[in-house]
Design a protein around this motif. Structure first.
Motif, PDB file in Angstrom:
ATOM      1  N   GLY A 171       0.811  -1.211   0.000  1.00 39.96           N
ATOM      2  CA  GLY A 171       0.000   0.000   0.000  1.00 39.96           C
ATOM      3  C   GLY A 171       0.845   1.261   0.000  1.00 39.96           C
ATOM      4  O   GLY A 171       1.946   1.294  -0.559  1.00 39.96           O
ATOM      5  N   ALA A 172       0.328   2.328   0.620  1.00 40.61           N
ATOM      6  CA  ALA A 172       1.039   3.608   0.720  1.00 40.61           C
ATOM      7  C   ALA A 172       1.576   3.765   2.138  1.00 40.61           C
ATOM      8  O   ALA A 172       0.848   3.546   3.114  1.00 40.61           O
ATOM      9  CB  ALA A 172       0.101   4.760   0.378  1.00 40.61           C
ATOM     10  N   LEU A 173       2.829   4.140   2.243  1.00 40.18           N
ATOM     11  CA  LEU A 173       3.487   4.306   3.540  1.00 40.18           C
ATOM     12  C   LEU A 173       3.999   5.735   3.662  1.00 40.18           C
ATOM     13  O   LEU A 173       4.617   6.263   2.737  1.00 40.18           O
ATOM     14  CB  LEU A 173       4.661   3.333   3.663  1.00 40.18           C
ATOM     15  CG  LEU A 173       5.628   3.552   4.841  1.00 40.18           C
ATOM     16  CD1 LEU A 173       4.949   3.224   6.167  1.00 40.18           C
ATOM     17  CD2 LEU A 173       6.887   2.700   4.681  1.00 40.18           C
ATOM     18  N   LEU A 174       3.759   6.360   4.817  1.00 42.90           N
ATOM     19  CA  LEU A 174       4.381   7.640   5.161  1.00 42.90           C
ATOM     20  C   LEU A 174       4.966   7.481   6.551  1.00 42.90           C
ATOM     21  O   LEU A 174       4.251   7.157   7.507  1.00 42.90           O
ATOM     22  CB  LEU A 174       3.362   8.784   5.136  1.00 42.90           C
ATOM     23  CG  LEU A 174       3.940  10.180   5.441  1.00 42.90           C
ATOM     24  CD1 LEU A 174       5.020  10.558   4.428  1.00 42.90           C
ATOM     25  CD2 LEU A 174       2.837  11.236   5.444  1.00 42.90           C
ATOM     26  N   VAL A 175       6.274   7.692   6.667  1.00 40.18           N
ATOM     27  CA  VAL A 175       6.962   7.414   7.924  1.00 40.18           C
ATOM     28  C   VAL A 175       7.823   8.604   8.326  1.00 40.18           C
ATOM     29  O   VAL A 175       8.478   9.239   7.485  1.00 40.18           O
ATOM     30  CB  VAL A 175       7.820   6.128   7.805  1.00 40.18           C
ATOM     31  CG1 VAL A 175       8.876   6.265   6.723  1.00 40.18           C
ATOM     32  CG2 VAL A 175       8.467   5.769   9.134  1.00 40.18           C
ATOM     33  N   ILE A 176       7.792   8.923   9.623  1.00 39.78           N
ATOM     34  CA  ILE A 176       8.696   9.906  10.219  1.00 39.78           C
ATOM     35  C   ILE A 176       9.757   9.132  10.987  1.00 39.78           C
ATOM     36  O   ILE A 176       9.428   8.256  11.787  1.00 39.78           O
ATOM     37  CB  ILE A 176       7.948  10.846  11.187  1.00 39.78           C
ATOM     38  CG1 ILE A 176       6.878  11.653  10.453  1.00 39.78           C
ATOM     39  CG2 ILE A 176       8.922  11.783  11.889  1.00 39.78           C
ATOM     40  CD1 ILE A 176       5.959  12.425  11.390  1.00 39.78           C
ATOM     41  N   SER A 177      11.024   9.441  10.744  1.00 37.95           N
ATOM     42  CA  SER A 177      12.099   8.772  11.471  1.00 37.95           C
ATOM     43  C   SER A 177      13.365   9.614  11.401  1.00 37.95           C
ATOM     44  O   SER A 177      13.599  10.313  10.421  1.00 37.95           O
ATOM     45  CB  SER A 177      12.366   7.378  10.889  1.00 37.95           C
ATOM     46  OG  SER A 177      13.421   6.737  11.579  1.00 37.95           O
ATOM     47  N   HIS A 178      14.158   9.537  12.464  1.00 43.31           N
ATOM     48  CA  HIS A 178      15.479  10.176  12.450  1.00 43.31           C
ATOM     49  C   HIS A 178      16.558   9.175  12.040  1.00 43.31           C
ATOM     50  O   HIS A 178      17.729   9.534  11.925  1.00 43.31           O
ATOM     51  CB  HIS A 178      15.807  10.715  13.848  1.00 43.31           C
ATOM     52  CG  HIS A 178      15.963   9.627  14.874  1.00 43.31           C
ATOM     53  ND1 HIS A 178      14.908   9.164  15.625  1.00 43.31           N
ATOM     54  CD2 HIS A 178      17.028   8.873  15.230  1.00 43.31           C
ATOM     55  CE1 HIS A 178      15.326   8.200  16.421  1.00 43.31           C
ATOM     56  NE2 HIS A 178      16.613   7.994  16.193  1.00 43.31           N
TER      57      HIS A 178
END
Length: 611
Positions: A171-178
């Motif tokens: 599917g569609a993934l949106l991720v916040i990560s350092h």
């Protein structure tokens, strides 16, 4: 062919917090098959943007749209967990509990994230609660995953497992990560939230730095252009003829517009963090010497647990030692042994002369959440000593990107990233020649991380670094100690990548050389003997060949549709080929999902047999 529609989108979205707008007229969508990362400074609004996508926050203007039937799963930084619910029941919320494959997926995710499925959510630590919320997202069957710092509180083997899970996600993934290494591996698109503007790069995070530099260079050029234009207009006005008043007024209006444009660009220029570590006098050449140290504890069931078994090392002044291992492998125990805070059962530890130690504790135990930021740094006055110089507390807070208005706010009002910045400010004001940093990168944005690497790179003392951030260790460590979780520990020269290459992989219940450690206590598996049913095992064995055939079918349909003249020449044939491609993709996806379910079930049963 028409462009694909996003599964979920924000159209013309504006959101205001207080007087200043956080976003204005923002347009962005997430496409099927896209794995996008969202980067930007702490406080830029990344988490809020994720909440807008999830429908958790309502925009002041614009709208959120989603395709009919699309399911969205959202992992917040601080999930709200019903305290009386069991972990496995929480993970499976919204799924069909009667479907056996669903049960296996829940059990496998709970096992891989090292959770007790029967534990009550209210009994979990903050990190365990986040892992439970992550497991719920992964098994939800959602077409859109929105993940806010999913690698926090995960050890390296689990991060690598999560990467594999997300790479298989369709599917569609949106991720916040350092975590730069994590983003480099999984992302296919990059969204940069910078001072209220959203920039899009149709490429993975690997290309981000060069792309961001080009945008900053363009901004600097625009500033220079505006500055020269202002100079020209001011020069003309100073020499203008008063009789040509009407023209003068037009030039004056243009000058004001130019000044306004330049002020807007300057306002958008990011303030830069100033960070330095106060250093004490030099320590002796030998900082720590450990000779054949071992440490065991007793389990609640009375069985011994060997954490460190026969480890030796010599840490010299200026060394930067990374310590890596899964959660529970003994990293904190090893630190305490090396610092002389915990006596070894066997062997000896020798500490060097003139040591002054400063410790960064990931649990932030040294921060009193009821105390103000001011009193945290200057308990009895309005200034503190930093690197031998007197500095006003507000000026020092500004160095760490705190606003003056925050100085008298309590620590509990800060975000996780702000608390870590405050802890670094407190730590770096303390003179030291041995810095011990336990997971210092959690919740820090990438700009702060880059500066932290620079400061630690210039630090002339000795560093002990416990971290799951592979990029951070690669940039700083001069050697890495790998722990296998059964007492085995071995030191390798170089950074994380160098250590893993020399060890032949990340050790898991093995010695640092990848072999069973002979002096580690053997753990006898319980003879449960559960395994896949005959039918499931036959299905699992046949699925790789079936998947390969389905992939060939998909490739054939795609090759047919690649003909640019097909639609004009034979529109019905084009439609049939398109429908056939979608059907083939769907069958392939289901086959891959079934293969994954059976693999996870097999792993889960194997883990159960060894527990």
């Amino acid at each position: 062919m028409p462009a694909a529609l996003p599964l979920v989108a924000l159209d013309g979205v504006s959101l205001r917090y207080g007087a200043a707008p956080l976003f204005k007229g923002l347009d962005v969508g997430l496409l099927e098959g896209e794995r996008a990362c969202l980067v930007g400074r702490n406080g830029s609004g990344k988490s809020t943007l994720l909440k807008l996508f999830a429908g958790e926050v309502e925009a002041d203007e614009g709208e959120r749209t989603a395709q009919a039937g699309v399911k969205v799963a959202y992992l917040p930084q601080d999930p709200l967990l019903p305290p009386d619910l069991r972990v496995a029941d929480y993970v499976g919320l919204g799924l069909d509990g009667e479907d056996p494959s669903t049960r296996y997926r829940i059990d496998a995710a709970v096992a891989r994230l090292k959770l007790d499925g029967q534990a009550r959510l209210g009994s979990l630590s903050g990190g365990e609660g986040r892992r439970a919320a992550l497991a719920r997202c992964l098994v939800s069957g959602a077409q859109v995953l929105l993940l806010d710092e999913p690698t926090n509180h995960l050890d390296l083997p689990t991060i690598e497992w999560l990467e594999d899970e997300l790479l298989r996600f369709r599917g569609a993934l949106l991720v916040i990560s350092h975590d730069r290494a994590f983003l480099r591996r999984i992302s296919t698109a990059t969204l940069w939230l910078d001072r209220g503007r959203l920039h899009r790069l149709n490429d993975g995070f690997e290309r981000f730095d060069a792309w961001a530099d080009s945008l900053r260079d363009a901004e600097e050029q625009e500033l220079r252009r505006l500055g020269k234009a202002i100079e020209r207009e001011e020069h003309w006005l100073h020499r203008g003829v008063t009789a040509r008043r009407k023209r003068n007024m037009g030039r004056l209006a243009r000058l004001q517009d130019l000044r306004g444009a330049r002020a807007a660009v300057l306002r958008n220029q990011q303030s830069q963090m100033e960070m330095t570590a106060a250093e004490a006098g030099r320590s002796g050449k030998l900082v720590i010497g450990a000779e054949n140290i071992s440490k065991s504890f007793t389990r609640p069931d009375g069985e011994p647990l060997t954490v460190i078994d026969g480890f030796s090392c010599r840490i010299r002044r200026g060394d930067r030692i990374g310590i890596v291992g899964r959660n529970g492998a003994g990293k904190t125990t090893l630190i305490k042994l090396l610092l002389g805070l915990l006596p070894p059962d066997t062997g000896s530890v020798t500490l060097g002369t003139q040591l002054e130690v400063a410790v960064f504790d990931q649990r932030r135990a040294s921060l009193d959440t009821e105390t103000t930021l001011w009193r945290t740094l200057a308990p009895h006055g309005d200034s503190l000593m930093v690197g031998g110089r007197q500095k006003h507390v507000v000026s020092y807070l500004r160095d760490f990107l705190f606003d003056e208005s925050q100085a008298n706010q309590p620590v509990k009002s800060l975000s996780g990233g702000e608390k870590n910045r405050l802890l670094l400010a407190k730590l770096f004001a303390q003179p030291s020649n041995l810095l011990v940093l336990d997971e210092p990168t959690n919740d820090l944005d990438m700009d702060t991380l880059d500066l932290l690497v620079e400061v630690l790179g210039d630090y002339e003392g000795t560093l002990l670094l416990v971290s799951h951030d592979r990029d951070f260790l690669d940039r700083l460590a001069t050697s890495v100690i790998l722990l296998d979780g059964q007492g085995g520990a071995r030191e390798y020269p170089g950074g994380y990548s160098d250590a893993i290459r020399q060890a032949g992989g990340l050790p898991s219940a093995r010695g640092g050389d990848g072999k069973a450690k002979p002096n580690a206590r053997a753990v006898k598996p319980k003879a449960i003997g559960r395994k896949l049913s005959y039918k499931d095992q036959r299905e699992l064995d046949g699925l790789p060949e079936k998947i390969a055939g389905l992939q060939r079918s998909v490739d054939a349909h795609q090759a047919k549709l690649a003909d640019p003249d097909l639609y004009a020449r034979a529109p019905k044939a084009f439609e049939r080929a398109s429908a056939a491609l979608e059907e083939a993709r769907d069958v392939l996806s289901k086959a891959e999902d079934r293969w994954l379910e059976l693999e996870e079930l097999q792993d889960s049963l194997a883990n159960e047999a060894m527990s």
